[in-house]
Write a protein that holds these residues in place. Sequence first.
Motif, PDB file in Angstrom:
ATOM      1  N   VAL A 140       0.981  -1.180  -0.340  1.00 41.65           N
ATOM      2  CA  VAL A 140      -0.116  -0.047  -0.128  1.00 41.65           C
ATOM      3  C   VAL A 140       1.022   1.003   0.390  1.00 41.65           C
ATOM      4  CG1 VAL A 140      -1.594   1.025   1.112  1.00 41.65           C
ATOM      5  CG2 VAL A 140      -2.051  -0.951   0.900  1.00 41.65           C
ATOM      6  N   PRO A 141       2.066   1.358   0.641  1.00 39.24           N
ATOM      7  CA  PRO A 141       2.868   2.463   0.932  1.00 39.24           C
ATOM      8  C   PRO A 141       3.344   2.546  -0.573  1.00 39.24           C
ATOM      9  CG  PRO A 141       3.182   1.311   3.022  1.00 39.24           C
ATOM     10  CD  PRO A 141       1.942   0.379   2.249  1.00 39.24           C
ATOM     11  N   LEU A 142       3.730   1.317  -1.167  1.00 39.84           N
ATOM     12  CA  LEU A 142       4.585   1.668  -2.234  1.00 39.84           C
ATOM     13  C   LEU A 142       4.135   2.012  -3.271  1.00 39.84           C
ATOM     14  CD1 LEU A 142       7.806   0.682  -3.339  1.00 39.84           C
ATOM     15  CD2 LEU A 142       6.887  -1.365  -4.047  1.00 39.84           C
ATOM     16  N   VAL A 143       2.636   1.640  -4.050  1.00 42.50           N
ATOM     17  CA  VAL A 143       1.968   2.279  -4.833  1.00 42.50           C
ATOM     18  C   VAL A 143       1.084   3.427  -4.507  1.00 42.50           C
ATOM     19  CG1 VAL A 143       0.057   1.302  -6.399  1.00 42.50           C
ATOM     20  CG2 VAL A 143       2.044  -0.194  -5.725  1.00 42.50           C
ATOM     21  N   GLY A 144       0.836   3.479  -2.989  1.00 45.29           N
ATOM     22  CA  GLY A 144       0.329   4.541  -2.734  1.00 45.29           C
ATOM     23  C   GLY A 144       1.045   6.253  -2.841  1.00 45.29           C
ATOM     24  N   GLY A 145       2.794   6.656  -3.311  1.00 47.07           N
ATOM     25  CA  GLY A 145       3.386   6.769  -2.862  1.00 47.07           C
ATOM     26  C   GLY A 145       3.140   7.460  -4.354  1.00 47.07           C
ATOM     27  N   ILE A 146       2.491   7.245  -5.213  1.00 48.30           N
ATOM     28  CA  ILE A 146       2.360   7.738  -6.716  1.00 48.30           C
ATOM     29  C   ILE A 146       1.463   9.378  -6.701  1.00 48.30           C
ATOM     30  CG2 ILE A 146       1.717   7.233  -8.883  1.00 48.30           C
ATOM     31  CD1 ILE A 146       2.611   4.219  -8.373  1.00 48.30           C
TER      32      ILE A 146
END
Length: 192
Positions: free
Chosen positions: A43-49
């Motif tokens: 979630v944080p990895l993809v949500g960073g975009i």
Amino acid sequence: MNKLQGKDFINIGIFTAIYFIVIFAVASIGFIPIFIPLISVIVPLVGGIPMMLFFSKIRKFGMITVSGLLLGIIMLITGMGYWCILTGIVFGLLSDLALKACGYKNYKREILTHGLFSMWVIGAFIPIVVTRADYYQNLLPGYGEEYADTLMSYMPDWILPVLLAASFISGIAGGIIGYRIFKKHFERAGIA
């Protein structure tokens, strides 16, 4: 004009909605118990975009806190409990303080701030550990005993600090990815 205005609330609403749609799609992997702990990474990895694009537009204190509150409310409505409201507010407020400290003009600080903000996801895991027996009983009617047992085996009592650290580190990585994708937006906003 340091107070939040209509345009600010529109930006908060739009970016919170986009962020939620992205993380909800990614978090759907949680239907497979082994992937539940990985949600704190993915979630944080993809949500960073989407969040880094939002961060490039933030110039007023409170925007991330409101976003965190809205995320918590949405998580409550979707059945994830009330802990996400608390963690959304806490990590949103800490993120607002971090961005204010750099004057909203430092992309490296914004990347770190995304790591800090990403720690709000721990709210989804708190019930699994804190109210373990009740959580287990609530799983049984909808998911069955096999799923509940498997999930509990992947979520030991000591896992919260690990998930918190994982969400922070992954949030930094997601922030770097988001920054690289939207680098032109940061440059136009004068964020060096």
